[in-house]
Design a protein around this motif. Structure first.
Motif, mmCIF file in Angstrom:
data_model
loop_
_atom_site.group_PDB
_atom_site.id
_atom_site.type_symbol
_atom_site.label_atom_id
_atom_site.label_comp_id
_atom_site.label_asym_id
_atom_site.label_seq_id
_atom_site.Cartn_x
_atom_site.Cartn_y
_atom_site.Cartn_z
ATOM 1 N N THR A 202 0.859 -1.205 0.000
ATOM 2 C CA THR A 202 0.000 0.000 0.000
ATOM 3 C C THR A 202 0.883 1.239 0.000
ATOM 4 O OG1 THR A 202 -0.092 -0.160 2.379
ATOM 5 C CG2 THR A 202 -1.973 -1.045 1.177
ATOM 6 N N LEU A 203 0.372 2.274 -0.664
ATOM 7 C CA LEU A 203 1.098 3.544 -0.735
ATOM 8 C C LEU A 203 0.163 4.663 -0.275
ATOM 9 C CD1 LEU A 203 3.004 3.682 -4.141
ATOM 10 C CD2 LEU A 203 3.984 3.825 -1.859
ATOM 11 N N PHE B 226 -4.744 5.623 1.537
ATOM 12 C CA PHE B 226 -3.811 4.568 1.142
ATOM 13 C C PHE B 226 -4.356 3.851 -0.094
ATOM 14 C CE2 PHE B 226 -2.441 5.106 5.516
ATOM 15 C CZ PHE B 226 -1.065 5.002 5.374
ATOM 16 N N SER B 227 -3.525 3.662 -1.072
ATOM 17 C CA SER B 227 -3.961 2.877 -2.226
ATOM 18 C C SER B 227 -3.052 1.653 -2.386
ATOM 19 C CB SER B 227 -3.908 3.733 -3.506
ATOM 20 O OG SER B 227 -2.575 4.097 -3.741
ATOM 21 N N VAL B 228 -3.646 0.594 -2.919
ATOM 22 C CA VAL B 228 -2.903 -0.663 -3.051
ATOM 23 C C VAL B 228 -2.189 -0.691 -4.394
ATOM 24 C CG1 VAL B 228 -3.105 -3.171 -3.216
ATOM 25 C CG2 VAL B 228 -4.523 -1.910 -1.571
ATOM 26 N N ARG B 229 -0.912 -0.949 -4.349
ATOM 27 C CA ARG B 229 -0.170 -1.168 -5.602
ATOM 28 C C ARG B 229 0.079 -2.663 -5.718
ATOM 29 N NH1 ARG B 229 4.947 2.334 -7.311
ATOM 30 N NH2 ARG B 229 3.283 3.838 -7.689
ATOM 31 N N LYS B 230 -0.622 -3.285 -6.677
ATOM 32 C CA LYS B 230 -0.544 -4.733 -6.781
ATOM 33 C C LYS B 230 0.811 -5.171 -7.354
ATOM 34 C CE LYS B 230 -5.458 -5.612 -7.142
ATOM 35 N NZ LYS B 230 -6.582 -5.993 -8.002
ATOM 36 N N GLU C 141 -4.161 -20.421 -2.273
ATOM 37 C CA GLU C 141 -5.535 -19.907 -2.189
ATOM 38 C C GLU C 141 -5.922 -18.989 -3.333
ATOM 39 O OE1 GLU C 141 -6.125 -18.373 1.785
ATOM 40 O OE2 GLU C 141 -4.724 -19.887 2.520
ATOM 41 N N ARG C 142 -4.996 -18.763 -4.235
ATOM 42 C CA ARG C 142 -5.271 -17.894 -5.391
ATOM 43 C C ARG C 142 -5.683 -16.493 -4.954
ATOM 44 N NH1 ARG C 142 -2.740 -21.544 -7.279
ATOM 45 N NH2 ARG C 142 -3.462 -23.039 -8.788
ATOM 46 N N GLN C 143 -5.136 -16.017 -3.871
ATOM 47 C CA GLN C 143 -5.408 -14.659 -3.412
ATOM 48 C C GLN C 143 -4.191 -14.135 -2.672
ATOM 49 O OE1 GLN C 143 -8.712 -14.921 -0.645
ATOM 50 N NE2 GLN C 143 -7.287 -15.217 1.050
ATOM 51 N N VAL C 144 -4.133 -12.782 -2.568
ATOM 52 C CA VAL C 144 -3.012 -12.169 -1.869
ATOM 53 C C VAL C 144 -3.581 -11.239 -0.814
ATOM 54 C CG1 VAL C 144 -0.980 -10.704 -2.114
ATOM 55 C CG2 VAL C 144 -1.607 -12.257 -3.955
ATOM 56 N N THR C 145 -3.072 -11.321 0.390
ATOM 57 C CA THR C 145 -3.556 -10.435 1.446
ATOM 58 C C THR C 145 -2.565 -9.287 1.611
ATOM 59 O OG1 THR C 145 -4.550 -12.331 2.518
ATOM 60 C CG2 THR C 145 -4.327 -10.342 3.849
ATOM 61 N N ILE C 146 -3.093 -8.058 1.336
ATOM 62 C CA ILE C 146 -2.243 -6.871 1.517
ATOM 63 C C ILE C 146 -2.937 -5.978 2.545
ATOM 64 C CG2 ILE C 146 -1.177 -4.877 0.405
ATOM 65 C CD1 ILE C 146 -1.401 -6.474 -2.256
#
Lengths: 534, 325
Positions: B90-91, B99-103, B133-138
């Motif tokens: 996150t930035l 805060f925005s997520v930068r994938k 799990e085919r997902q990412v936790t940020i």
């Protein structure tokens, strides 16, 4: 042999101290020993290497090792001369070689006495005392009484040190190789995949020759010192030497004292002399006086008093070091009753029987050992393979199994007419059982008639693959078809159509369930037809 | 491009053959590697490819992505790579004051984790969640990755210097471990001719590869494979193999239950490639080496004797009784 000339300090030692003396002798006289020895060993090693080149260097190593008694003799020749202060040049040592070869029992040492553990210790009896026959064996048994154990252990330890040196030198050499080469070599060595390379053989050989040349003088030196020590114990060389020293001192003293006494006597006649002046004269050489008093006291005691002094001396702590040693003793041996000839004893009565039984049992045991050895040899194939996994994998013998995949695959477990039985099951809607019977029948034919070696772990695909080269193409086609249908009913639970099943029944009879000889004949006939057509 | 979300088994098998053919235009030779990669894609698993550098691992992944117009990202694993470089972070956005997520690069269809064993275990483990799990936790928020998703990790043989062995938990999440070897003589000649023909530099040329499927069709194939019938006896056979690894002489660590699951999933994909709607013990046996080799650890004495896990596994397969009723 002149004990006066002896260059080592001779005193009564325990065997380990004697071994130390041997090592010191080699350290002290290393140049005189190593130069001729190296010429001899490296000379022999070079000749052997030239005789047994590539691939046979191990024979050269073996012969070099076998010739160790020869090197023993050269080393002892040098040491024995040095001990009695006789300097030998390298040339003199080499010149003595023929006499050392012929007159020191070398033939015995190289043949039936080669594996004697006390070889080094016995050598002086052969070489220096020149004893042979019963005199030698008597002499040897006397000398062996205390020192043999030490001599034998010395041999074992020294052989081990030689091996350690060879391995260490090899390790040292490996340190200087590029890491990968060394790693590959060691990995290859442990996995038995080292390819023959001449440099490895040569290095091994060189290191072994070097180790023997380096260590062997210490072995012979220590053995010789053990021998000298044992003779010192038996023949009191130390006391003899001390007496000789004493005699020498007396001689010197007498030479200095008599002229002085004569002089004093003359002077006392010529002039009035005072007691002080006499004292001065007798004390001309105070040192010689001290040496004398060291051995003889000025005071002379009467016999009774000396007895008393001796008694007191014997009571001192140094001479009364008593120790109590306890150990277990069997009751029956300790209190064994004396044999009474009149009294009946069961033990005496049964003794002859016991001896006979003992003899029979011993004989039976030896027969048993022989039988076990014979059986081990006879069934060697069944246990030798345990030591070699690869060989085991290669030579695994095959026997037609009776049960496979949980199915009875004995030929007599099948009905007489598989097809009619299978057809009956199929008509009764027992599709799976029908195909199962057919497939089982096919497997039994493969195992017992076509001699295809099947294993429990084979899947349907493996069975097809392994039978491909063993059976004819037509049979394999049928088997493929049958397997596919079987797989479908077994794993997808779908049965084939009636037509497909009918075709299987027919092909079983026409293509598959025919005798091998017949099929071979047919294939031969077809080949001939084919050649005619061409 | 084929648009089939309700395809039959035959169509799926045919499509898989087309995919193979298209990949084969870019990757010359390495047929077994392509076959096993496709099995992993259809089974929805991840692949660990081991081989020395320069054997076309990246080319394989790019060609595979090109065949179904999938997204492709590559992460070059280095010792200083951080987990956030992989997953994203996150930035604070000064304009929006939020805060925005930068994938990170994991948000793709095909992820090439190149030389994964060059990074330390901390960074390697950043892939654990997405692989499973085919997902990412940020920052506590789960973000799904686009489907189909497959991680293709490559690693140099472990004996090389400056490498960190993958942790067991991570290894267990790879469906297959594939060995890529040097191409054969004739294949190498063909490859050299193809790469150097009318081309400057030595960049990877996938212009010949045309898209024959879409991410949706791949998902349809995956669904179809998951529906393939498995008989109880075949499952028992797979479990027997995996259980045998646990107390087999010569292995210090055997496979966990994920090994049996991997065997069945991969065997389903294999059956689908052969246009079969059921799996047989042959499928299990064929896929057993790549599905299990990375889940086992050799006993030290076997390593010293120069045995490989493949040899031990082959020994197990030769001893375990195959099912037959």
């Amino acid at each position: 042999m002149n004990l006066n000339e002896i260059t080592a300090n001779i005193r009564l030692r325990n065997p380990w101290e004697a071994i130390d003396l041997g090592f010191s002798m080699v350290q002290k006289w290393w140049l005189s020993i190593y130069l001729p020895l190296a010429l001899l060993t490296f000379g022999i090693a070079s000749v052997l290497y030239l005789i047994f080149p590539k691939g046979n260097v191990w024979i050269a190593s073996l012969i070099f090792w076998w010739l160790k008694p020869l090197y023993d003799r050269v080393i002892l020749h040098i040491l024995s001369h040095k001990l009695f202060n006789d300097e030998l040049s390298t040339w003199q040592v080499l010149k003595a070689l023929p006499s050392l070869i012929w007159n020191t029992g070398l033939f015995q040492s190289l043949t039936f006495r080669r594996f004697s553990l006390s070889r080094g210790f016995n050598l002086p009896i052969w070489q220096l005392e020149q004893l042979r026959g019963s005199r030698r064996s008597e002499r040897q048994s006397v000398l062996h009484q205390i020192a043999h154990t030490y001599a034998a252990w010395l041999t074992i330890v020294m052989v081990n040190i030689e091996i350690v040196i060879v391995i260490s030198l090899f390790g040292l050499f490996m340190l200087f190789l590029p890491e990968k080469t060394a790693n590959d070599f060691f990995v290859g060595m442990f996995s038995n995949k080292v390819e023959y390379e001449r440099w490895i053989d040569l290095l091994n050989y060189l290191f072994y020759v070097f180790a023997v040349t380096l260590i062997h003088p210490f072995y012979i030196g220590a053995s010789f010192a053990l021998y000298i020590n044992r003779r010192t114990q038996l023949e009191a060389w130390d006391i003899e030497l001390d007496f000789k020293k004493l005699a020498l001192r007396f001689e010197t003293l007498a030479r200095n004292l008599i002229p002085a006494l004569l002089c004093v006597f003359t002077l006392s006649l010529l002039s009035t002399s005072s007691p002080v002046a006499a004292d001065e004269v007798t004390n001309v050489d105070p040192n010689s006086e001290i040496e004398v008093t060291e051995f003889l006291s000025d005071e002379r005691l009467p016999a009774e008093s000396s007895k008393q002094v001796i008694k007191e001396t014997m009571l001192t702590k140094e001479l009364n070091d008593k120790q109590t040693v306890t150990y277990w003793v069997r009751k029956d041996t300790a209190k064994k009753p004396k044999n009474d000839p009149d009294k009946f004893s069961f033990a005496d009565f049964f003794e002859p029987f016991a001896k006979i039984m003992g003899f029979i049992i011993e004989f039976a045991l030896w027969i048993l050992v022989a039988i076990v050895l014979f059986l081990l040899f006879y069934f060697r194939d069944s246990w030798l393979h345990l030591f070699n996994i690869e060989r085991k994998a290669k030579k695994e013998s095959y026997q037609a199994p009776e049960v496979m995949f949980g199915m009875d695959v004995r030929p007599d477990s099948l009905p007489d007419d598989i097809i009619s039985e299978s057809r009956k099951l199929w008509d009764n809607k027992q599709h799976r059982e029908s195909l199962s019977l057919l497939y089982r029948g096919a497997l039994i034919r493969l195992i017992n008639i076509e001699h295809v070696q099947l294993k429990d772990s084979f899947t349907e695909g493996d069975v097809l693959k392994h039978s491909q080269k063993k059976i004819s193409e037509a049979k394999h086609l049928f088997l493929d078809n049958l397997t596919n249908n079987w797989k479908m009913i077994a794993y997808a639970h779908r049965h084939p159509t009636n037509e497909a099943m009918e075709q299987l029944f027919n092909t079983w009879v026409s293509d598959f369930a025919i005798e091998k000889v017949l099929s071979d004949l047919e294939s031969n006939t077809s080949k001939k037809d084919g050649s005619k057509d061409e | 491009m084929t648009e089939m979300t309700n395809m039959t088994l035959e169509q799926a098998s045919e499509l898989a053959q087309q995919l193979k053919t298209e990949i084969g235009k870019a990757v010359i030779g390495q047929k077994q590697v392509i076959h096993e990669t496709l099995i992993a894609l259809i089974a929805g698993g991840n692949v660990l490819i081991e081989g020395v550098p320069g054997l076309g691992k990246t080319l394989l992944v790019r060609a595979l992505a090109a065949t179904f117009s999938g997204q492709f990202n590559r992460i070059q694993f280095t010792p200083d790579l951080m987990p956030a470089d992989v997953t994203g972070h996150t930035l604070y956005d000064l304009d929006n004051k939020s805060f925005s997520v930068r994938k990170g690069p994991v948000f793709t269809n095909l992820l090439l984790a190149d030389e994964i064993n060059r990074a330390p275990a901390k960074t390697q483990s950043a892939l654990l969640e997405v692989m499973q799990e085919r997902q990412v936790t940020i920052e506590g928020e789960a973000h799904p990755v686009p489907l189909p998703f497959m991680t293709l990790a490559t690693q140099n043989p472990l004996e090389q210097e400056g490498t960190y062995p993958l942790p067991e938990a991570q290894l267990d999440r790879f469906l297959l471990k594939i060995y890529i070897n040097y191409p054969r003589d004739n294949e190498e000649s063909l490859m050299v001719a193809a790469v150097t023909n009318k081309q400057t530099g030595n960049q990877l040329n996938i212009s010949n590869v045309s898209a024959v499927a879409t991410p949706e069709t791949i998902q349809a194939m995956q669904a179809l494979a998951a529906d393939i019938e498995v008989d109880k006896s075949v499952i028992e056979y797979a479990v027997r193999i995996v259980q045998a690894t646990r107390d087999w002489q010569g292995l210090s660590i055997g496979s966990g239950p994920r090994g049996s699951i991997a065997l069945i999933s991969a065997a389903r994909a294999q059956a689908m490639l052969h246009a079969r709607d059921y799996i047989t013990p042959d499928d299990i046996k064929e896929i057993a080496l790549p599905a299990l080799r990375h889940r086992l650890a050799l006993a030290p004495e076997m390593e010293l004797e120069g045995y490989s896990t493949d040899q031990i596994l082959q020994g197990i397969l030769d001893k375990i009784e195959a099912p037959r009723q």
